[in-house]
Design a protein around this motif. Structure first.
Motif, PDB file in Angstrom:
ATOM      1  N   VAL A  57     -28.117  19.716 -52.372  1.00 36.00           N
ATOM      2  CA  VAL A  57     -28.337  19.183 -51.036  1.00 36.00           C
ATOM      3  C   VAL A  57     -27.752  20.158 -50.021  1.00 36.00           C
ATOM      4  O   VAL A  57     -26.656  20.666 -50.205  1.00 36.00           O
ATOM      5  N   GLN A  58     -28.523  20.432 -48.967  1.00 35.72           N
ATOM      6  CA  GLN A  58     -28.035  21.302 -47.894  1.00 35.72           C
ATOM      7  C   GLN A  58     -27.392  20.457 -46.816  1.00 35.72           C
ATOM      8  O   GLN A  58     -27.923  19.408 -46.435  1.00 35.72           O
ATOM      9  N   LEU A  59     -26.267  20.915 -46.324  1.00 38.83           N
ATOM     10  CA  LEU A  59     -25.503  20.140 -45.360  1.00 38.83           C
ATOM     11  C   LEU A  59     -25.270  20.937 -44.091  1.00 38.83           C
ATOM     12  O   LEU A  59     -25.114  22.162 -44.133  1.00 38.83           O
ATOM     13  N   GLN A  60     -25.234  20.237 -42.977  1.00 36.50           N
ATOM     14  CA  GLN A  60     -24.988  20.865 -41.678  1.00 36.50           C
ATOM     15  C   GLN A  60     -24.007  20.020 -40.899  1.00 36.50           C
ATOM     16  O   GLN A  60     -24.282  18.849 -40.616  1.00 36.50           O
ATOM     17  N   ALA A  61     -22.894  20.642 -40.558  1.00 34.16           N
ATOM     18  CA  ALA A  61     -21.879  19.950 -39.773  1.00 34.16           C
ATOM     19  C   ALA A  61     -22.078  20.212 -38.287  1.00 34.16           C
ATOM     20  O   ALA A  61     -22.518  21.303 -37.891  1.00 34.16           O
ATOM     21  N   SER A  62     -21.752  19.219 -37.486  1.00 35.22           N
ATOM     22  CA  SER A  62     -21.840  19.366 -36.033  1.00 35.22           C
ATOM     23  C   SER A  62     -20.873  18.399 -35.372  1.00 35.22           C
ATOM     24  O   SER A  62     -20.257  17.560 -36.041  1.00 35.22           O
ATOM     25  N   GLY A  63     -20.750  18.532 -34.065  1.00 35.22           N
ATOM     26  CA  GLY A  63     -19.937  17.590 -33.311  1.00 35.22           C
ATOM     27  C   GLY A  63     -18.614  18.139 -32.837  1.00 35.22           C
ATOM     28  O   GLY A  63     -17.868  17.446 -32.137  1.00 35.22           O
ATOM     29  N   THR A 100     -12.626  11.221 -56.224  1.00 37.18           N
ATOM     30  CA  THR A 100     -11.451  10.378 -56.418  1.00 37.18           C
ATOM     31  C   THR A 100     -10.915   9.965 -55.054  1.00 37.18           C
ATOM     32  O   THR A 100     -11.239  10.587 -54.033  1.00 37.18           O
ATOM     33  N   THR A 101     -10.115   8.925 -55.043  1.00 32.76           N
ATOM     34  CA  THR A 101      -9.523   8.468 -53.796  1.00 32.76           C
ATOM     35  C   THR A 101      -8.103   8.979 -53.620  1.00 32.76           C
ATOM     36  O   THR A 101      -7.409   8.558 -52.695  1.00 32.76           O
ATOM     37  N   TRP A 102      -7.654   9.908 -54.507  1.00 29.73           N
ATOM     38  CA  TRP A 102      -6.272  10.361 -54.375  1.00 29.73           C
ATOM     39  C   TRP A 102      -6.138  11.865 -54.172  1.00 29.73           C
ATOM     40  O   TRP A 102      -5.056  12.357 -53.917  1.00 29.73           O
ATOM     41  N   THR A 103      -7.232  12.601 -54.272  1.00 23.28           N
ATOM     42  CA  THR A 103      -7.149  14.038 -54.040  1.00 23.28           C
ATOM     43  C   THR A 103      -8.530  14.622 -53.781  1.00 23.28           C
ATOM     44  O   THR A 103      -9.548  13.966 -54.014  1.00 23.28           O
ATOM     45  N   MET A 104      -8.553  15.842 -53.290  1.00 17.06           N
ATOM     46  CA  MET A 104      -9.800  16.587 -53.123  1.00 17.06           C
ATOM     47  C   MET A 104      -9.592  17.967 -53.710  1.00 17.06           C
ATOM     48  O   MET A 104      -8.764  18.735 -53.219  1.00 17.06           O
ATOM     49  N   HIS A 105     -10.297  18.272 -54.765  1.00 26.30           N
ATOM     50  CA  HIS A 105     -10.208  19.578 -55.410  1.00 26.30           C
ATOM     51  C   HIS A 105     -11.364  20.433 -54.937  1.00 26.30           C
ATOM     52  O   HIS A 105     -12.525  20.164 -55.260  1.00 26.30           O
ATOM     53  N   GLN A 106     -11.065  21.460 -54.160  1.00 29.65           N
ATOM     54  CA  GLN A 106     -12.119  22.250 -53.529  1.00 29.65           C
ATOM     55  C   GLN A 106     -13.121  22.805 -54.526  1.00 29.65           C
ATOM     56  O   GLN A 106     -14.311  22.887 -54.219  1.00 29.65           O
ATOM     57  N   GLY A 107     -12.630  23.189 -55.686  1.00 24.93           N
ATOM     58  CA  GLY A 107     -13.507  23.791 -56.673  1.00 24.93           C
ATOM     59  C   GLY A 107     -14.606  22.875 -57.170  1.00 24.93           C
ATOM     60  O   GLY A 107     -15.602  23.341 -57.731  1.00 24.93           O
ATOM     61  N   ASP A 108     -14.452  21.575 -56.957  1.00 24.74           N
ATOM     62  CA  ASP A 108     -15.458  20.616 -57.394  1.00 24.74           C
ATOM     63  C   ASP A 108     -16.569  20.419 -56.363  1.00 24.74           C
ATOM     64  O   ASP A 108     -17.585  19.796 -56.662  1.00 24.74           O
ATOM     65  N   PHE A 109     -16.359  20.932 -55.173  1.00 24.31           N
ATOM     66  CA  PHE A 109     -17.315  20.710 -54.102  1.00 24.31           C
ATOM     67  C   PHE A 109     -18.365  21.812 -54.058  1.00 24.31           C
ATOM     68  O   PHE A 109     -18.102  22.976 -54.380  1.00 24.31           O
ATOM     69  N   GLU A 110     -19.562  21.415 -53.635  1.00 29.61           N
ATOM     70  CA  GLU A 110     -20.687  22.332 -53.588  1.00 29.61           C
ATOM     71  C   GLU A 110     -21.385  22.209 -52.234  1.00 29.61           C
ATOM     72  O   GLU A 110     -21.043  21.352 -51.429  1.00 29.61           O
ATOM     73  N   SER A 111     -22.391  23.047 -52.071  1.00 27.03           N
ATOM     74  CA  SER A 111     -23.281  22.950 -50.910  1.00 27.03           C
ATOM     75  C   SER A 111     -22.521  22.893 -49.596  1.00 27.03           C
ATOM     76  O   SER A 111     -22.738  22.013 -48.767  1.00 27.03           O
ATOM     77  N   TRP A 112     -21.665  23.838 -49.415  1.00 25.96           N
ATOM     78  CA  TRP A 112     -20.864  23.893 -48.198  1.00 25.96           C
ATOM     79  C   TRP A 112     -21.770  24.168 -47.006  1.00 25.96           C
ATOM     80  O   TRP A 112     -22.540  25.126 -46.996  1.00 25.96           O
ATOM     81  N   GLY A 113     -21.647  23.331 -46.004  1.00 25.74           N
ATOM     82  CA  GLY A 113     -22.407  23.547 -44.790  1.00 25.74           C
ATOM     83  C   GLY A 113     -21.680  24.515 -43.864  1.00 25.74           C
ATOM     84  O   GLY A 113     -20.523  24.866 -44.081  1.00 25.74           O
ATOM     85  N   GLN A 114     -22.386  24.962 -42.832  1.00 30.58           N
ATOM     86  CA  GLN A 114     -21.727  25.748 -41.802  1.00 30.58           C
ATOM     87  C   GLN A 114     -20.717  24.868 -41.088  1.00 30.58           C
ATOM     88  O   GLN A 114     -20.952  23.685 -40.895  1.00 30.58           O
ATOM     89  N   GLY A 115     -19.626  25.442 -40.718  1.00 33.64           N
ATOM     90  CA  GLY A 115     -18.577  24.662 -40.089  1.00 33.64           C
ATOM     91  C   GLY A 115     -18.838  24.390 -38.624  1.00 33.64           C
ATOM     92  O   GLY A 115     -19.718  24.983 -37.996  1.00 33.64           O
TER      93      GLY A 115
END
Length: 126
Positions: free
Chosen positions: A1-7, A104-119
């Motif tokens: 999935v492609q993601l786009q951040a805004s705001g 999980t509701t107790w941590t966020m492991h960056q390595g598990d995340f994909e499809s980084w949108g533009q910041g």
């Protein structure tokens, strides 16, 4: 999935801002979605993450009580509402997806995340 951040934008300390993360595909509602941020000279850190259904969420200690994450799967969008903003919240904010079984509701492991949108840049003035 492609993601786009805004705001993002410029806001005074104590103010509020709502970030949006829009997904481009119909599989958007399969994924949990997380928000990260990176300030100049600092490592990227997890801010908040929401499950695929929106039923559960994780918040980093530094935003607990000041941020609310939500999602509208009909609009393929995840929101991060932030209030009582501080100058130290200044950063580029990114959204990314994660397989639901890794959420999980107790941590966020960056390595598990994909499809980084533009910041999207958030600047909080003092």
């Amino acid at each position: 999935v492609q993601l786009q951040a805004s705001g993002g934008g410029l806001v005074q300390a104590g103010g509020s801002l709502r970030l949006s993360c829009v997904g481009s595909e119909s599989t958007f509602d399969y994924y949990a979605i997380g928000w990260f941020r990176q300030s100049p000279g600092k490592e990227r850190e997890g801010v908040s993450c929401i499950s695929s259904t929106g039923a559960t969420a994780y918040y980093a200690d530094f935003v607990k009580g000041r941020a609310t994450i939500s999602r509208d799967n009909a609009k393929n969008t995840v929101y991060l509402q932030m209030s009582s903003l501080k100058p130290e919240d200044t950063a580029v904010y990114y959204c990314a997806s994660i397989e639901p079984h890794k959420f999980t509701t107790w941590t966020m492991h960056q390595g598990d995340f994909e499809s980084w949108g533009q910041g999207t840049l958030v600047t909080v003035s003092s």
